[in-house]
Design a protein around this motif. Structure first.
Motif, PDB file in Angstrom:
ATOM      1  N   UNK A   1       0.826  -1.212   0.000  1.00 44.94           N
ATOM      2  CA  UNK A   1       0.000   0.000   0.000  1.00 44.94           C
ATOM      3  C   UNK A   1       0.857   1.258   0.000  1.00 44.94           C
ATOM      4  N   UNK A   2       2.111   1.127   0.457  1.00 44.42           N
ATOM      5  CA  UNK A   2       2.990   2.301   0.566  1.00 44.42           C
ATOM      6  C   UNK A   2       3.962   2.436  -0.608  1.00 44.42           C
ATOM      7  N   UNK A   3       3.977   1.468  -1.520  1.00 42.65           N
ATOM      8  CA  UNK A   3       5.001   1.471  -2.570  1.00 42.65           C
ATOM      9  C   UNK A   3       4.864   2.664  -3.508  1.00 42.65           C
ATOM     10  N   UNK A   4       3.660   3.134  -3.746  1.00 45.02           N
ATOM     11  CA  UNK A   4       3.459   4.304  -4.585  1.00 45.02           C
ATOM     12  C   UNK A   4       3.766   4.044  -6.047  1.00 45.02           C
ATOM     13  N   UNK A   5       4.149   5.114  -6.756  1.00 40.61           N
ATOM     14  CA  UNK A   5       4.347   5.004  -8.206  1.00 40.61           C
ATOM     15  C   UNK A   5       5.820   4.846  -8.582  1.00 40.61           C
TER      16      UNK A   5
ATOM     17  N   UNK B   1       9.986   6.294   3.318  1.00 37.13           N
ATOM     18  CA  UNK B   1      10.219   6.132   4.769  1.00 37.13           C
ATOM     19  C   UNK B   1       9.077   6.766   5.560  1.00 37.13           C
ATOM     20  N   UNK B   2       8.715   7.994   5.197  1.00 34.28           N
ATOM     21  CA  UNK B   2       7.653   8.708   5.914  1.00 34.28           C
ATOM     22  C   UNK B   2       6.339   7.953   5.799  1.00 34.28           C
ATOM     23  N   UNK B   3       6.054   7.440   4.600  1.00 42.63           N
ATOM     24  CA  UNK B   3       4.807   6.705   4.401  1.00 42.63           C
ATOM     25  C   UNK B   3       4.773   5.428   5.237  1.00 42.63           C
ATOM     26  N   UNK B   4       5.864   4.649   5.197  1.00 39.92           N
ATOM     27  CA  UNK B   4       5.914   3.392   5.944  1.00 39.92           C
ATOM     28  C   UNK B   4       5.875   3.625   7.451  1.00 39.92           C
TER      29      UNK B   4
ATOM     30  N   UNK C   1      16.198   9.169  -6.199  1.00 34.72           N
ATOM     31  CA  UNK C   1      17.000  10.075  -5.390  1.00 34.72           C
ATOM     32  C   UNK C   1      16.642   9.896  -3.923  1.00 34.72           C
ATOM     33  N   UNK C   2      17.405  10.546  -3.054  1.00 33.46           N
ATOM     34  CA  UNK C   2      17.188  10.361  -1.623  1.00 33.46           C
ATOM     35  C   UNK C   2      15.832  10.890  -1.172  1.00 33.46           C
ATOM     36  N   UNK C   3      15.311  11.908  -1.878  1.00 31.62           N
ATOM     37  CA  UNK C   3      13.988  12.412  -1.518  1.00 31.62           C
ATOM     38  C   UNK C   3      12.911  11.343  -1.748  1.00 31.62           C
ATOM     39  N   UNK C   4      13.076  10.546  -2.820  1.00 30.66           N
ATOM     40  CA  UNK C   4      12.138   9.443  -3.060  1.00 30.66           C
ATOM     41  C   UNK C   4      12.169   8.457  -1.900  1.00 30.66           C
ATOM     42  N   UNK C   5      13.365   8.144  -1.430  1.00 32.90           N
ATOM     43  CA  UNK C   5      13.522   7.194  -0.330  1.00 32.90           C
ATOM     44  C   UNK C   5      12.921   7.758   0.949  1.00 32.90           C
TER      45      UNK C   5
END
Length: 483
Positions: free
Chosen positions: A400-404, A453-456, A445-449
């Protein structure tokens, strides 16, 4: 006169150091000593690294430390003074030489199998970084650092030493069949350096097989280079082959500072009784003299030591029990009385001194070691999270958190894959690794990671994370068991 720093150590340290320095004095070794404060008693005075500021400054100004065994206080949360000294001054190569000593009976000496093995142990990295964390109340993590520059330093030293020794073989001990990234890097560097030394036979052996072969045919090995933890274990194994740690000298070699020490402990049960065996420290001192170019003194003392051992003189921890054992002082005096004599077995040839002085570098800043890298790409992330649910339930939440930008590739527990495939017979602990990779191999990029992290973190406690990197299109991370 060459001035060196001397730390007598704890327990039996002062006794065996005094005996060794008495031998040096009788041999008229051109050394001057600056005694420094290091060891348990310095810890007890409130110095958390086990040495005074003055001791550190003296050692860094002289470049040579000759030290006795030292004790680290137990249960006080402080680091080993021995490891701290080696790492602080980047003495990256730990050289330990193990030779058959006639007069020291072992299984191999009785069988007529000669031993002459040099272990070169990486001295800075590996699990000895001591970087550990509790991720959950049940799960502890230790980080293992193996670097290309650090591996290059110690491996190049091992090849140079093997060339000077005129070795017939140099072997890399490793566990790259299991630790494919870390030990794999160490092994890769070994064969890179080997190309520059075509006269040496270079090969590699998995470390458990190496141990088996060392205790069956140690005469087949010459120089062996290993990572830190494996080298620590294998070097003590080799000490057992030649009579024990009482006959194991040690040199810690760096570009600017070198430490020479016996590798055995402080033996507090016999401290102050003047019965300790000083042989290991004497051998370490001989190695120091060789390093300093004081070859005439080194040869004379080594031949006298070998002659003394051959004659049957011994301390209480070895030798013929029907012959009275010598105390520490008497053993040193016996060696002094045998100056000028040569042993029947393996006498050392006379050599002339190599004039020279220690080159002391005044460093303005820390040296940064970095090799040239290729194009870097972030292709995913491993999220280490605390959970006690079953893998299928964990996967549903993660999806559910994987996104696009991410796809969930696998979930593992203690390194074994448990989703999308796995076995009900795999026991679980309350910490999983969920591996997310980018969709279609797109660069992240690190912002994607951070966004993932925030979502999980809304559903899980994230214990730690590791970026999944690729350099030059090559994945730089391992697979889970079963993945």
């Amino acid at each position: 006169m060459t001035k060196i720093a001397v730390a007598k150590g704890d327990g039996i340290g002062p006794e065996i150091m005094d005996a060794t320095l008495q031998i040096f004095e009788a041999a008229h070794v051109p050394l001057e000593y600056s005694f420094v404060d290091m060891g348990k008693w310095v810890f007890d005075k409130g110095f958390s690294n086990g040495m005074t500021t003055e001791a550190q400054q003296t050692i860094e100004s002289l470049g040579i430390l000759f030290k006795g065994p030292m004790e680290t206080p137990k249960g006080k949360g402080v680091k080993s003074i021995n490891v701290t000294a080696r790492k602080t001054w980047n003495t990256y190569a730990n050289k330990r030489t193990f030779q058959t000593l006639h007069g020291v009976d072992t299984v191999f000496s009785k069988a007529g199998i000669p031993i002459d093995v040099t272990i070169v142990r990486e001295n800075i990295e590996d699990t000895y970084g001591g970087v550990e964390h509790m991720l959950t109340h049940d799960v502890a993590l230790s980080r293992r650092f193996i670097t290309r520059p650090g591996s290059m330093q110690v491996i190049r030293y091992a090849f140079e030493m093997a060339r000077k020794k005129q070795a017939r073989r140099i072997t890399c001990g490793h566990k790259a069949n299991i630790m494919k990234i870390t030990d794999g890097l160490f092994l890769e560097v070994f064969y890179e350096v080997a190309k520059e030394y075509p006269e040496l036979k270079a090969d590699d052996v998995i470390v458990d097989d190496l141990c088996m072969k060392l205790v069956t045919r140690p005469d087949k090995f010459d120089v062996v280079v290993l990572t830190n933890l494996q080298g620590d274990i294998v070097s003590d194994l080799c000490a057992g082959l030649v009579g024990g740690l009482g006959f194991a000298p040690s040199a810690n070699i760096g570009d600017h500072i070198c430490i020479f020490e016996a590798v055995h402990g402080t033996a507090p049960d016999i401290a102050g009784k003047n019965i300790a065996n000083p042989t290991a420290l004497i051998l370490s001192g001989i190695g120091m003299l060789q390093h300093l170019g004081l070859l005439e003194s080194a040869v004379m003392i080594e031949n006298a030591l070998l002659y003394t051992l051959e004659s049957g003189a011994h301390t209480g921890d070895f030798g013929d029990k029907t012959i009275r054992s010598f105390n520490t002082t008497e053993f040193a005096a016996a060696i002094i009385s045998n100056f000028g004599k040569k042993p029947e077995h393996n006498p050392k040839p006379e050599l002339s001194d190599i004039p020279g002085t220690c080159t002391i570098y005044k460093l303005a800043e820390n040296e940064m070691m970095e090799s040239a890298g290729s194009v870097e790409k972030i292709v995913g992330v491993d999220m280490f999270m605390q959970s006690n649910v079953q893998p299928e339930e964990l996967a549903k939440k993660c999806l559910r958190h994987a996104g696009v930008k991410f796809k969930l590739i696998s979930i593992s527990n203690r390194g074994t894959q448990v989703w999308p495939t796995g076995s009900r017979y795999t026991n679980l602990v309350n910490q999983y690794n969920a591996r997310f990779e980018s969709i279609d191999g797109e660069n992240l990029n690190q912002q994607d990671v951070i966004g993932l992290y925030v979502s999980l973190s809304g559903d899980f406690k994230i214990c730690s994370l590791e970026l999944l990197n690729a350099w030059g299109g090559k994945k730089a991370y391992s697979l889970a068991q079963g993945q």
